[in-house]
Design an enzyme around this catalytic site. Structure first.
Site, mmCIF file in Angstrom:
data_model
loop_
_atom_site.group_PDB
_atom_site.id
_atom_site.type_symbol
_atom_site.label_atom_id
_atom_site.label_comp_id
_atom_site.label_asym_id
_atom_site.label_seq_id
_atom_site.Cartn_x
_atom_site.Cartn_y
_atom_site.Cartn_z
ATOM 1 N N ASN A 10 0.730 -1.282 0.023
ATOM 2 C CA ASN A 10 -0.095 -0.022 -0.038
ATOM 3 C C ASN A 10 0.947 1.216 -0.089
ATOM 4 O O ASN A 10 1.263 1.642 0.900
ATOM 5 C CB ASN A 10 -0.598 0.015 1.161
ATOM 6 N N ARG A 91 -2.912 -2.080 -3.256
ATOM 7 C CA ARG A 91 -4.064 -1.128 -3.057
ATOM 8 C C ARG A 91 -3.897 0.006 -4.011
ATOM 9 O O ARG A 91 -2.839 0.703 -4.018
ATOM 10 C CB ARG A 91 -3.871 -0.517 -1.821
ATOM 11 N N HIS A 180 -12.223 3.808 0.247
ATOM 12 C CA HIS A 180 -12.194 2.879 1.082
ATOM 13 C C HIS A 180 -13.070 1.629 1.103
ATOM 14 O O HIS A 180 -13.548 1.004 1.816
ATOM 15 C CB HIS A 180 -12.760 3.501 2.759
ATOM 16 N N ARG A 241 -8.688 16.644 6.577
ATOM 17 C CA ARG A 241 -9.594 17.032 5.400
ATOM 18 C C ARG A 241 -10.920 17.539 5.884
ATOM 19 O O ARG A 241 -11.364 16.915 6.915
ATOM 20 C CB ARG A 241 -10.046 15.713 4.501
ATOM 21 N N GLU A 384 -7.755 -4.396 5.636
ATOM 22 C CA GLU A 384 -7.572 -4.244 4.195
ATOM 23 C C GLU A 384 -6.687 -4.949 3.708
ATOM 24 O O GLU A 384 -6.778 -5.640 2.527
ATOM 25 C CB GLU A 384 -7.446 -2.813 4.080
#
Ligand code: ADP
Length: 398
Positions: A10, A91, A180, A241, A384
């Site tokens: 990732n 990913r 996600h 964010r 993940e």
């Protein structure tokens, strides 16, 4: 003979996470995190065989970072050239409209990931660097891309389209992609499995609350809405964010305040959210500041919770009947207060949290609602890497 392993990579803009694992059992041989790649001092943390190695050194690029990880594997007695590696799983954040299934990477796929990079300029370029570095190091191992946007590919138009001029949105592929996805997919399946329910007839809401945060609504096993949009900036309040804002604010920042597009980008992606509101993006620090009486941190928390409740409200109405709500990721799995506050006072909607169950900590899925809560509320730790490893293995085996 031991079962084949998958190396999951990732790659972020200045970081790279990796994990070597056995996809069926989920057994992890090693995992690592490399931070500050390209800066004068990078940091690698490698965990294998119950011991952790932390080293500070200069790693100028992702290729050097992966090579260093291989060195640490070797130092712990694992020569990656010798292990039975059935795939490297990557990913990849944005697959655009055409890439959404786990995909065997060839030049065409690399070109397509590059073509849609303007939709995820902070994420896709480092993902590609990670792919190219892994291809060079493991030329004979299949490389598989798993897309963050993939799970939300089939969002209905009513939640996927922006209410702007259709010609413009079609010409420039401007729509809500959602992110996600690997986590929402994994957690919703794990939740149904944990409760012994049929996934395809279950309505769920998943709240993935990490540094980045997003929610999804899933009806009869199909995602029907999510909070992130064209980019991962839309929706919930996040670490740095802003989540939802009036688009007019962007125009104002440019025309009246005089900020450039790059400055606005930096402000909204890096200097907003919890960090913008109280100076800290890490949720644990925000919690400590609140405990110390910091008023800005309390306001940041209130805004965070208010936004979550707004989306819970929207998705409860959208679904009509919600069987399961799951909390996951760093904040969702650990911050009992966030779970309690975001669903407080909803007994009339059939949602009741049990304070004692909510206070339990652990690494396994667990129920935190009362026995008579119509909606079952869960904490489901996300994974993940495992999801990517399983999808990569399934693809190369097919
Ligand atoms: P990402 O993968 O997006 O970087 P994570 O899922 O690791 O994010 O979540 C990171 C967030 O989880 C941070 O804000 C961190 O403070 C928060 N977090 C981790 N542990 C706890 C905890 N025990 N209590 C509250 N928040 C926590």
């Amino acid at each position: 003979m031991s079962a084949p392993l998958v190396l999951v990579i990732n790659a972020g803009s200045s970081s790279l996470k990796y994990q070597l694992l056995e996809p069926d059992s989920g057994e992890v041989t090693a995992d690592g995190l490399i931070e500050r790649i390209g800066e004068p001092v990078s940091v690698i943390t490698h965990e294998q065989g119950g011991s952790e190695t932390v080293e500070e050194l200069s790693l100028p690029d992702h290729g050097a970072a992966i090579a260093k990880a291989l060195e640490l594997f070797a130092a712990k007695g694992t020569d990656l050239a010798q292990v039975d590696l059935c795939a490297v799983g990557h990913r990849v954040v944005h697959g655009g409209r055409s890439l959404y299934e786990p995909t065997l990477i060839d030049q065409h796929v690399i070109d397509e990931i590059e073509r849609v990079s303007p939709l995820a300029p902070l994420h896709n370029p480092p993902n590609l660097v990670g792919i190219e570095a892994a291809q060079a190091l493991f030329p004979d191992v299949p490389q598989v891309a798993v897309f963050d946007t993939g799970f939300f590919h089939g969002l209905p138009d009513k939640s996927a389209l922006y209410a702007i001029d259709r010609e413009v949105s079609e010409k420039y592929a401007l729509r809500r992609y959602g992110f996600h996805g690997t986590s929402h997919d994994y957690v919703s399946h794990r939740a149904a499995e944990f409760l012994g329910r049929d996934y395809a007839s279950t309505n769920q809401i998943v709240a993935h609350l990490g540094n980045g945060a997003s929610m999804s609504a899933i009806r009869d096993g199909r995602p029907v809405d999510t909070t992130m949009g064209l980019t991962p900036l839309e929706g919930l309040v996040m670490g740095t964010r802003c989540g939802d804002i009036d688009p007019g604010l962007l125009l104002h920042l440019n025309r009246v305040v005089g900020l450039s597009v790059d400055e606005i980008d930096h402000l909204l992606n890096k200097q907003s959210g919890l960090k913008g509101l109280c100076g800290e993006n890490d949720f644990r620090s925000v919690t400590q500041m609140i405990e110390a009486g910091n008023a800005d941190a309390k306001t940041a928390y209130d805004i965070y919770i208010h936004r979550l409740r707004r989306y819970f409200g929207a998705y409860l109405v959208e679904l009509g009947r919600t069987d399961i709500i799951s909390f996951t990721a760093g904040v969702g799995e650990n911050a009992a207060g966030v779970r309690a506050d975001s669903l407080a006072g909803l007994e009339g909607f059939g949602i009741a949290i049990d304070p004692e169950r909510n206070a339990v900590r652990g690494h396994e899925p667990r129920v935190i609602s009362t026995d008579d809560s119509r909606t079952t509320v869960l904490v489901v730790p996300t994974n993940e890497e495992l999801a990517i490893a399983r999808q990569a293995k399934a693809l190369v085996a097919s």
